[in-house]
Design an enzyme around this catalytic site. Structure first.
Site, PDB file in Angstrom:
ATOM      1  N   ASP A 131      23.174  41.763 -12.212  1.00 21.11           N
ATOM      2  CA  ASP A 131      22.404  42.196 -13.379  1.00 21.11           C
ATOM      3  C   ASP A 131      22.838  43.573 -13.899  1.00 21.11           C
ATOM      4  O   ASP A 131      22.582  43.887 -15.056  1.00 21.11           O
ATOM      5  CB  ASP A 131      20.908  42.219 -13.032  1.00 21.11           C
ATOM      6  CG  ASP A 131      20.384  40.824 -12.748  1.00 21.11           C
ATOM      7  OD1 ASP A 131      20.743  39.910 -13.508  1.00 21.11           O
ATOM      8  OD2 ASP A 131      19.651  40.641 -11.760  1.00 21.11           O
ATOM      9  N   HIS A 136      20.417  43.536  -2.885  1.00 20.82           N
ATOM     10  CA  HIS A 136      20.363  42.076  -2.874  1.00 20.82           C
ATOM     11  C   HIS A 136      19.807  41.605  -1.538  1.00 20.82           C
ATOM     12  O   HIS A 136      20.097  42.213  -0.502  1.00 20.82           O
ATOM     13  CB  HIS A 136      21.762  41.475  -3.087  1.00 20.82           C
ATOM     14  CG  HIS A 136      21.715  40.062  -3.533  1.00 20.82           C
ATOM     15  ND1 HIS A 136      21.646  39.016  -2.643  1.00 20.82           N
ATOM     16  CD2 HIS A 136      21.679  39.518  -4.768  1.00 20.82           C
ATOM     17  CE1 HIS A 136      21.581  37.890  -3.327  1.00 20.82           C
ATOM     18  NE2 HIS A 136      21.595  38.157  -4.616  1.00 20.82           N
ATOM     19  N   HIS A 184      13.908  39.512  -9.702  1.00 22.51           N
ATOM     20  CA  HIS A 184      14.868  38.386  -9.783  1.00 22.51           C
ATOM     21  C   HIS A 184      15.586  38.497 -11.134  1.00 22.51           C
ATOM     22  O   HIS A 184      16.192  39.514 -11.432  1.00 22.51           O
ATOM     23  CB  HIS A 184      14.071  37.087  -9.591  1.00 22.51           C
ATOM     24  CG  HIS A 184      14.870  35.841  -9.362  1.00 22.51           C
ATOM     25  ND1 HIS A 184      16.219  35.822  -9.120  1.00 22.51           N
ATOM     26  CD2 HIS A 184      14.485  34.524  -9.340  1.00 22.51           C
ATOM     27  CE1 HIS A 184      16.631  34.575  -8.953  1.00 22.51           C
ATOM     28  NE2 HIS A 184      15.597  33.763  -9.090  1.00 22.51           N
TER      29      HIS A 184
HETATM   30  N1  COA Z   1      16.540  50.678  -5.495  1.00 19.03           N
HETATM   31  C1  COA Z   1      16.140  51.547  -4.559  1.00 19.03           C
HETATM   32  N2  COA Z   1      15.967  51.229  -3.266  1.00 19.03           N
HETATM   33  C2  COA Z   1      16.232  49.980  -2.897  1.00 19.03           C
HETATM   34  C3  COA Z   1      16.651  49.005  -3.829  1.00 19.03           C
HETATM   35  C4  COA Z   1      16.807  49.400  -5.168  1.00 19.03           C
HETATM   36  N3  COA Z   1      17.215  48.523  -6.100  1.00 19.03           N
HETATM   37  N4  COA Z   1      16.820  47.827  -3.199  1.00 19.03           N
HETATM   38  C5  COA Z   1      16.501  48.044  -1.905  1.00 19.03           C
HETATM   39  N5  COA Z   1      16.140  49.327  -1.740  1.00 19.03           N
HETATM   40  C6  COA Z   1      15.690  49.946  -0.500  1.00 19.03           C
HETATM   41  C7  COA Z   1      14.465  49.223   0.012  1.00 19.03           C
HETATM   42  O1  COA Z   1      13.277  49.748  -0.572  1.00 19.03           O
HETATM   43  C8  COA Z   1      14.553  49.475   1.484  1.00 19.03           C
HETATM   44  O2  COA Z   1      14.086  50.780   1.754  1.00 19.03           O
HETATM   45  P1  COA Z   1      13.215  51.087   3.079  1.00 19.03           P
HETATM   46  O3  COA Z   1      14.120  50.703   4.206  1.00 19.03           O
HETATM   47  O4  COA Z   1      12.904  52.528   2.954  1.00 19.03           O
HETATM   48  O5  COA Z   1      12.011  50.187   2.982  1.00 19.03           O
HETATM   49  C9  COA Z   1      16.048  49.459   1.758  1.00 19.03           C
HETATM   50  O6  COA Z   1      16.672  49.755   0.500  1.00 19.03           O
HETATM   51  C10 COA Z   1      16.569  48.138   2.264  1.00 19.03           C
HETATM   52  O7  COA Z   1      16.199  47.110   1.365  1.00 19.03           O
HETATM   53  P2  COA Z   1      16.684  45.626   1.591  1.00 19.03           P
HETATM   54  O8  COA Z   1      16.072  45.100   2.847  1.00 19.03           O
HETATM   55  O9  COA Z   1      18.166  45.611   1.500  1.00 19.03           O
HETATM   56  O10 COA Z   1      16.061  44.898   0.314  1.00 19.03           O
HETATM   57  P3  COA Z   1      15.377  43.465   0.230  1.00 19.03           P
HETATM   58  O11 COA Z   1      16.268  42.450   0.809  1.00 19.03           O
HETATM   59  O12 COA Z   1      13.992  43.516   0.744  1.00 19.03           O
HETATM   60  O13 COA Z   1      15.240  43.309  -1.347  1.00 19.03           O
HETATM   61  C11 COA Z   1      15.868  43.094  -3.597  1.00 19.03           C
HETATM   62  C12 COA Z   1      16.267  42.808  -2.150  1.00 19.03           C
HETATM   63  C13 COA Z   1      16.871  42.419  -4.517  1.00 19.03           C
HETATM   64  C14 COA Z   1      14.472  42.513  -3.866  1.00 19.03           C
HETATM   65  C15 COA Z   1      15.870  44.618  -3.801  1.00 19.03           C
HETATM   66  O14 COA Z   1      17.138  45.141  -3.523  1.00 19.03           O
HETATM   67  C16 COA Z   1      15.420  44.987  -5.192  1.00 19.03           C
HETATM   68  O15 COA Z   1      14.224  45.023  -5.464  1.00 19.03           O
HETATM   69  N6  COA Z   1      16.385  45.293  -6.129  1.00 19.03           N
HETATM   70  C17 COA Z   1      16.039  45.627  -7.476  1.00 19.03           C
HETATM   71  C18 COA Z   1      15.760  44.379  -8.299  1.00 19.03           C
HETATM   72  C19 COA Z   1      17.012  43.633  -8.676  1.00 19.03           C
HETATM   73  O16 COA Z   1      17.989  44.218  -9.098  1.00 19.03           O
HETATM   74  N7  COA Z   1      16.935  42.316  -8.527  1.00 19.03           N
HETATM   75  C20 COA Z   1      18.012  41.427  -8.843  1.00 19.03           C
HETATM   76  C21 COA Z   1      18.543  40.826  -7.592  1.00 19.03           C
HETATM   77  S1  COA Z   1      20.011  39.862  -7.930  1.00 19.03           S
END
Ligand code: COA
Length: 379
Positions: free
Chosen positions: A320, A266, A227
């Site tokens: 971010d 996201h 987050h």
């Molecule tokens: N880096 C690498 N891979 C990523 C990723 C990232 N930042 N974000 C998502 N993915 C991957 C996931 O692991 C998933 O892979 P899989 O299908 O092999 O399991 C795929 O992309 C789809 O993910 P998604 O369903 O879109 O993500 P989510 O909704 O579960 O999670 C977040 C959303 C924000 C938690 C996730 O994108 C994340 O952890 N981002 C990094 C942290 C961050 O920047 N947070 C600030 C948010 S404003």
């Protein structure tokens, strides 16, 4: 009995209505009380946006003057709060200091807490005024510098930059691009519907607990790297990459190892974060005004392109990603990036606390049990 459908992470679940903001992933847009956030960032101050979130309308001149008068005069910390901050370890995370200091402030709220809109608005204004002073004090004491009292004659951003950096020739306070970039980041971070920290605040509020507890809980949720903590992680990563020439391979290695790259992706936006274009433009402008910082922009571009091209979902940056290096260029220490986020999001949290109280229902989902079958103690 058929197995219940589990919505892991509550993804895709509508938990309630809100009139505060609308996130539309289809049109890649974000509205605060109906206004597009990029329009607010171009035309309004953060204080006007705070007023909008709490009151539903932008202030007229008279309302704004009154609002500023009240907020600016509440910036000073009393000695007891200063002592509490000073007494905390200098090597703990600044979010822990903020959590503790706000919890402390709540213990001597002069009025017994009532869930009235009026009382919560009062707490909200108090926190909008005092959180920057707490953050500035914490930044300075870790640098071995003394407390600088807030000023009542300056706007939100200018006063904060004054308390942290003073007004010497190198201070961001004297660089219009820095002031503009910081102010925009505050507007963009202010509110984002039922994100994890806001939802935490609403869950706590739904038990009819007090607003201070809800905010302390929200701070805990925001600290996590999935987050708010992501803006810190972004900068740690960029520093680890070190040089733009290594950026593409660094991202590819992370993806090959199935590691997350912070600042990308996201839960709601799958076609790009609505706030990024405004923040990215401010970041580019900021970097162009600071000698020797072009490499962060170069790295930003390479990482964004590599992540997009090497993921099946064409993953894009979230807010971010541009805000992390922007705060770094301005001269903030990395562990303070998430407290900067709190300085802004306090507006959204408190707006949601008011909304939750106004139409409350205890938030309590179900869980499907998958532990051992019933068994009995054998002795
Ligand atoms: N880096 C690498 N891979 C990523 C990723 C990232 N930042 N974000 C998502 N993915 C991957 C996931 O692991 C998933 O892979 P899989 O299908 O092999 O399991 C795929 O992309 C789809 O993910 P998604 O369903 O879109 O993500 P989510 O909704 O579960 O999670 C977040 C959303 C924000 C938690 C996730 O994108 C994340 O952890 N981002 C990094 C942290 C961050 O920047 N947070 C600030 C948010 S404003």
């Amino acid at each position: 009995m058929t197995a219940p459908e589990i919505k892991k992470g509550l993804a895709g679940v509508y938990a309630d209505y809100t009139a505060i903001s609308k996130v539309n992933p289809e049109t890649n847009s974000l509205l605060y009380r109906g206004y597009p956030v990029h329009e607010l960032a171009e035309n309004c101050t953060f204080e006007e946006v705070a007023y909008l979130l709490w009151n539903g309308e932008l202030p007229n001149d008279e309302q704004l003057a009154q609002f500023k008068k009240e907020c600016h005069s509440g910036r000073e910390l009393d000695q007891a709060t200063i002592d509490v901050v000073e007494s905390m370890p200098k090597d703990c995370h600044p979010m822990d200091v903020l959590r503790g200091a706000i919890s402390f402030l709540g213990t001597y709220d002069e009025e017994h807490f009532t869930p009235s809109t009026e009382h919560i608005q009062k707490i909200a204004r108090r926190l909008l005024s005092k959180i920057p002073t707490i953050v500035a004090l914490d930044i300075r004491r870790r640098r071995g510098e003394g407390y600088v009292a807030p000023r009542t004659d300056l706007g939100f951003t200018e006063n904060f930059l004054w308390m942290v950096f003073g007004d010497g020739p190198d201070s961001p306070l004297n660089k219009p691009g820095d002031v503009e970039c910081f102010e925009k980041s505050m507007i963009l971070y202010a509110e984002h519907s039922f994100n994890a920290s806001t939802f935490t605040a609403r869950v706590i509020t739904s038990t009819l607990s007090d607003a201070w507890s809800a905010i302390v809980g929200a701070i805990g949720a925001l600290k996590g790297p999935l987050h708010g903590g992501a803006n810190e992680a972004v900068m740690h990563n960029m520093i680890e990459v070190g040089d733009p020439s290594r950026a593409a391979q660094w991202c590819k290695d992370k993806l090959a190892n199935k590691e997350l790259v912070m600042g990308f992706g996201h839960r709601v936006y799958k076609k790009g974060d609505s706030r990024v274009p405004t923040m990215e433009a401010a970041f580019r402008k900021l970097a162009s005004e600071h000698e020797g910082t072009e490499k962060w922009v170069e790295m930003y571009d390479i990482m964004a392109e590599t992540m997009y091209e090497n993921t099946s979902i064409n993953i894009r940056p979230n807010l971010d990603f541009p805000s992390g290096p922007s705060y770094y260029i301005m001269g903030f220490d990395i562990p303070f990036f998430t407290p900067l986020f709190v300085m802004s999001r306090i507006t959204g949290w408190t707006a949601h606390i008011i909304e939750q109280f106004e139409n409350n229902s205890l938030i309590r989902p179900l869980s499907a049990y998958n532990g051992p079958d019933e068994r009995h103690v054998e002795k």
